[in-house]
Motif scaffolding. Sequence first.
Motif, short mmCIF file in Angstrom:
data_model
loop_
_atom_site.label_atom_id
_atom_site.label_comp_id
_atom_site.label_asym_id
_atom_site.label_seq_id
_atom_site.Cartn_x
_atom_site.Cartn_y
_atom_site.Cartn_z
N ALA A 21 25.35 8.89 -21.69
CA ALA A 21 25.98 8.16 -22.81
C ALA A 21 26.53 9.06 -23.91
O ALA A 21 27.35 8.61 -24.72
N SER B 25 25.04 6.87 -28.56
CA SER B 25 23.63 7.21 -28.36
C SER B 25 22.68 6.39 -29.22
O SER B 25 23.06 5.84 -30.25
N ASP C 227 20.85 3.14 -33.13
CA ASP C 227 22.09 3.78 -32.67
C ASP C 227 22.50 4.79 -33.73
O ASP C 227 22.75 4.40 -34.88
N THR D 80 23.58 2.77 -25.75
CA THR D 80 23.65 3.54 -24.51
C THR D 80 23.86 2.68 -23.26
O THR D 80 24.16 3.21 -22.18
N GLN E 25 24.71 3.64 -19.25
CA GLN E 25 23.62 3.60 -18.27
C GLN E 25 23.98 2.70 -17.10
O GLN E 25 23.64 3.00 -15.95
#
Length: 334
Positions: A38, A42, A52, A110, A114
Motif C-alpha cells: 500500500a 498507509s 491513516d 490500506t 491489500q
Amino acid sequence: SAQHVAVIGAGLAGLSCATALQAVGHRVTVFDKSRGVAGRMSTRRGEGWACDHGAQYFTARDSAFVAELARWRQAGVAAVWSPRLAVFGEAGQHRQDGALQRFVGTPHMTAPAQWLAGNLAQAVRLGQPIEAILPAAKGWRLQSGGAALDDVFDAVLLALPAPQAAALLQGCAPELAHQAAAVRMRASWAVMLTYEQALDLGFDAGFVNAGPLRWLARNSSKPGRMGAESWLLHARAEWSEANLQTPPEQVAAELQQAFKALGGVVSERWTAHRWLYADIAPNPTGVAEPGSAGPAIWDARLSLGLCGDWLGGGKVEGAWLSGQAAARRVIAGV
Ligand code: FAD
C-alpha cells in the motif's frame, strides 16, 4: 509471448501495473521493502487504535478509475467518506466543493492495495528492499540484501517515488535516472493523536491555510473504523521541509499547539511520522514538468520503465492510472 516482469514497489501504482500485466498472462513478481503493501496509502496501527497517516481520501474522475473504484466498493474495500469539512485561514485557497465525492479505503486506507495484492496471489514479496538493477545475459537481475536474487527478468518496472527511482536507475539507465531526478517531491510531517473518549469538534476534517498545519482529520469519522478515537494532523510542505531534523517530540508539540488554536485538544498519546515524499513540488520553471513524459515512462530498448503518482498528477488516482499506462506500454512492447 509471456514475459517475467519485476515490479519494484507495492504501492498502488505497482499493484495496478502488476494486476494489468498478470491479466494478459505475463508472470509478475512485485517487490517491496516494507512488511506490508500500500505504500503511502498507509495506516499506522497501535495498541487499540489505527490511523491513516498518508493519503487521507481520494477522488475519481477518469472513467477507468471510476470503474476500478466500483470494483473496490463491490469488494467492500472502499467507501464514500462525507466529512463535515472546515476551512481555516484564507478560505479562498481551499474551496469547499460540495459536489466532490471523497472516498477512503475500508476499514483502513490500506485495504484497496491489500485486495489487489491478494488477487496477485503469490506474486508479492515483502521485506525485500531492492538495492540495484543488474544487467544479465538476457534481461535483468535485482540485488537485495547485498546479493543478486536468482530470478532473471525480461523487464523491470520501478513503481517508486521519483527520487528513489532515480537512485536505483543511476547505475543501469542514466537517462531514465535523469528524468526521474528532475522531479522534486516534498516532505510532510504527520502526527497521529488518540483519545480515551470521542472528540467531536463540530467538524471531521479541515483544510488549514495558515500556520504549520495544512490538514487535520478525525480518523474515527471515516467509514468502518474501529478502536480508540483518533485524529490526524498533517503539516504543510514548507514547514515540514524546514523541520526535517526537528525531534519528533517537538514536532508533535508544535503541531498540537496549532491544533489547539483551531479548537482541538492536546493529547499525550501521539505518534509522529516524517514522510519524505508526500507530494510533487510545484515547478515554477515550467521545464520538465512532472508528467510531461506521459503517465508512464517505458524504454523498450532497455525493457525498463517507470510509473508512480508523480507521473500521473501526484495522487491516488494518478498512481493507479500510471500503473495502467505502464502496463499498456509493456504489453505493446513499444
Ligand atoms: P508509493 O505508495 O510510495 O509506493 C512505493 C512503494 O515502493 C512503497 O510501498 C515503498 O515501500 C516501496 N519502495 C521504495 N523503495 C523501494 C526499494 N528500493 N525496494 C523495494 N520497495 C521500495 N493522495 C490523494 O489522492 N489524496 C490525499 O489526500 C493524499 N494525501 C497524502 C498525504 C501524505 C502525507 C502522503 C505521504 C501522500 C498523500 N497522497 C494523497 C498521495 C498518495 O498517497 C500517493 O499519490 C499514492 O499513494 C502513491 O502511490 P505510488 O504507488 O505511486 O507510490
